[in-house]
Design an enzyme around this catalytic site. Structure first.
Site, PDB file in Angstrom:
ATOM      1  N   SER A 259       0.893  -1.181  -0.139  1.00 31.28           N
ATOM      2  CA  SER A 259      -0.060   0.014  -0.127  1.00 31.28           C
ATOM      3  C   SER A 259       0.894   1.259   0.024  1.00 31.28           C
ATOM      4  O   SER A 259       2.059   0.967  -0.057  1.00 31.28           O
ATOM      5  CB  SER A 259      -0.920  -0.041   1.203  1.00 31.28           C
ATOM      6  N   LYS A 260       0.266   2.420  -0.010  1.00 40.28           N
ATOM      7  CA  LYS A 260       1.042   3.565  -0.110  1.00 40.28           C
ATOM      8  C   LYS A 260       2.045   3.784   0.879  1.00 40.28           C
ATOM      9  O   LYS A 260       3.003   4.471   0.774  1.00 40.28           O
ATOM     10  CB  LYS A 260      -0.169   4.820   0.340  1.00 40.28           C
TER      11      LYS A 260
END
Length: 481
Positions: A259-260
RNA sequence: GUCCCCAUCGUCUAGAGGCCUAGGACACCUCCCUUUCACGGAGGAUACAGGAGUUCGAAUCUCCUUGGGGACGCCA
């Protein structure tokens, strides 16, 4: 004869294409090409809140960047539908879904549900407190379709929910995981059409895959449990089940879903960081699938010819940026110089590096010959070409130590005077050798003490490519700072 | 909580009962090449999560435990 292979990649347009999505797309693409089948791009934009037109363009741009081409779906340039199974954007297929939902209602397999979120939440809590599964039960009294239509006409809204009545095990023969058995009581009644009229994923996925005659569905593992709902719907409609293959996840270093937080996760991030699409492609190919021949660096042709579903890996893969860097450097080196230059140029420009001599193809060829083995990404090119850009010349911190050597000033003094004796704009390799020899004699310094100060004078740092290669790349005027 | 999936070097992986004193790749270490940095070449260290079974024999089959992940949304 088996039906022609038809596979699809069905992203929801909510941002740039994620590397996990890119891998799913790649696998579907390769599977189609391997079997001489068709690869379809379908846009799953039923979530009105999050889907945007802009995101769809971004995803299409990323797929194009990766070199994945599709046979049906939005035209990559005009976005108009290509192929005869359209529309390929789910938001434009509402009537199809509604017709299907009504079919289920007519058969008593689905019902209008007027219950509110609060009511459902309450029921759920009650179920949990009684130690039962937290699933939606069929209401005691189902509103008849006729009454439901009246109430909707009067302004009420209702979702259409599938009624789970079968009590049996559903057996999925997954192409990646083998036999997976789902007991039907795993789930409760589920929504097919939202009260705003939009269908939900599990519903349109089935309708579209069936209508678009999809033969194989390769998608991420998160959908494995969804498959039960979908199998029920296939059964209810009497549609033939495609073959499913649920791919393992790509995880970050902490073994959490990428994820980010993990930094770069979208194809666009990697493009901006100077990765070649070929390299990213090859890298993601190998996390979740392996070559039957044990190959690592593979051309697109080799990928296509070797790609079979037997080589999918069921366990999750951690994304290794270091190996990706290595792979990128391998692809970088393999590129012909004019192509490498074409791809490097925008990054140099972005860094504000101007190289007047770069208009000379021979110069470019020489420079790339030196730097390409040092670059891991196109972005790195800036660091290597920087000392060659007149305006950007700086003496690096680590060079001060060299300048502090007692021999340094003697060497530099001699270098300067020898240089001034030379006529011409640039030095050839031979001329440089002669000049360096002269400095060696004049200053009485040799080895490291000799060439390091010269290197600092030339490129501003004590380490780098061989001087005899570097010097001919620079105008005489910038050989001494 | 219920159900589902997964488990080989740090990482990606090979391995479908004897070919495994577990192979390759990246990274790491050593040496060679090299007047630096890289490139290249040669070596090296490092793994079958744990426990029961099945079998003459198990990384491979079964079960349990542990750990990780997913689903249980009017997200996809």
């Amino acid at each position: 004869m088996a039906a022609k292979v038809r596979v699809r990649f069905a992203p929801s347009p909510t941002g740039y294409l994620h590397v996990g999505g890119a891998r799913t797309a790649l696998y579907n693409f390769l599977f189609a090409r391997h079997h001489g089948g068709e690869f379809i791009l379908r846009i799953e934009d039923t979530d009105l809140e999050r889907s945007t037109e802009e995101s769809m363009r971004m995803q299409i741009a990323d797929l194009k960047w990766l070199g994945l081409t599709w046979d049906e779906g939005p035209n990559p340039e005009t976005l108009k539908d290509m192929g005869s199974f359209g529309p390929y954007r789910q938001s434009q297929r509402k009537h199809i879904y509604m017709e299907h939902a009504e079919r289920l209602i007519a058969q008593g397999k689905a019902y209008y549900d007027f219950r509110t979120d609060e009511e459902l939440e309450k029921a759920k809590e009650k179920a949990i407190s009684e130690g039962k599964n937290a699933q939606v039960e069929t209401p005691v009294a189902i509103v008849s379709p006729a009454d439901a239509k009246k109430r909707i006409a009067a302004g009420e809204s209702a979702a259409i929910r599938y009624r789970v009545t079968e009590r049996k095990d559903y057996v999925l023969n997954d192409l990646v995981r083998g036999e997976v058995r789902f007991p039907s009581d795993m789930i409760g009644d589920f929504v097919c059409i939202r009260s705003n009229g939009m269908p939900v994923y599990n519903f349109c996925c089935v309708v579209d895959d069936a209508l678009m005659q999809i033969t194989h569905v390769f998608r991420a593992e998160e959908h494995l449990s969804n498959t039960l709902r979908q199998m029920m719907l296939y059964e209810a409609f009497g549609y033939a089940l495609p073959q499913f293959g649920h791919l393992s996840f790509i995880l970050g270093e902490d073994r959490q879903k990428l994820s980010k937080r993990h930094g770069a996760t979208s194809c666009n991030d990697y493009r901006l960081k100077g990765y070649l699409p070929e390299a990213l492609n090859n890298f993601i190919l190998l996390s979740g699938w392996s070559s039957p021949k044990g190959d690592e660096i593979m051309s697109r042709e080799e990928q296509i010819s070797q790609f079979t579903h037997e080589r999918f890996i069921a366990s999750p893969a951690v994304f290794d940026n270091v190996k990706l860097e290595w792979m990128n450097s391998m692809y970088l080196r393999a590129l012909p110089h004019d192509e490498l230059w074409r791809r490097t140029e925008p990054f140099l420009k972005e860094a504000g590096i101007e190289l007047p001599m770069a208009s000379d193809p021979e110069w470019r060829d020489q420079a790339l010959g030196v730097f390409k083995t040092k670059m891991q990404t196109l972005l790195d090119a800036a660091t290597w070409f920087l000392p060659l850009a007149d305006s950007k010349f700086v003496i690096r911190e680590e060079a001060n130590e060299v300048y502090a050597w007692p021999e340094a000033s003697k060497v530099l003094h001699s270098w300067k005077s020898q240089l001034s004796k030379h006529n011409g704009e640039r030095l050839s390799e031979a001329e440089f050798d002669a000049l360096q020899d002269a400095v060696k004699t004049e200053a009485g310094v040799k080895g490291k003490q000799l060439f390091m100060p010269i290197r600092v004078a030339v490129i501003g740092q004590p380490h780098g490519a061989e001087l005899k290669i570097l010097v001919p790349l620079l105008p005489k005027s910038s050989l001494l700072k």
